[in-house]
Scaffold this motif. Sequence first.
Motif: not given
Length: 265
Positions: A64-65, A102-103, A105-108
């Motif tokens: 969950n984000y 971003d915290e 958001y998953p991944g870079n």
Amino acid sequence: MIISFNRSLLEVSSTGAYIKSLVLDGEKIINDSHDGNDTHGGSAVLFPFGNRIRNAEYKYNNINYKLPKNNGENSIHGLVRDKIFNVIVSCNKIEFFMDFNDESYPGNAFINVSYILNERSFRTDFTVTSKNEKIPVEIGFHPYFYFPDKCIFRSGKIMMLNYLDEYFPDGTLSDTSINGSDISKLSIDNCFYVHGPVILEGNKKIRIDRENMDYLVIYTGLYEKTKSIAVEPMTGAPDVYNNKIGLIELNKGESFHCSYTINLI
């Protein structure tokens, strides 16, 4: 910063890769913001989502984000509008790029936005590459086109997304009578699925060609007093992380590219 090409001029900022104003062959194309808000004029870059995310939350890969609530209880217009991009300027082209994470958001991701200015055309390209894991992506742009008197809208096949409520589509489409209408006289805040180029005609005539951007948000609401119409190319629909309409997913090392071009005709 400003670049020019004969009678064409582009003013941009490295914050958000934001377009402040655009002139093609002496014609004002994109209107500046009347109040300094970057989504009330100019053209903002919208990533990693374009429109609203309901309740500013979503689940991805069973995690969950939470997103920032900047539109009532919802989140809107992505996460890069206040980010400082790196920039390369060469003649009539400007490239913006950055590593995005971003915290919420998953991944870079590595993202690249480029603007190419010519005498009677302006092209925007966006490329995103996942750097380390699977990521969800939606890309959008928020240009306000300057049409002070009227704006006749024409396109190929166009369907309107039906909404569950005021802001969030339900996944179905319906016919619309917008084609051939003066949209400056209508109250619109909707997403459309559009094939082929879009023509806007009023005090000037422009054609908008899109690549991998099948959705279009049209906004003629509160800020129409600025004599401009927001016609926003998108890769997906509002609430894309929850309804998956147009959602792009990239595995590590995969890239996605989209673009749109404004032609003064």
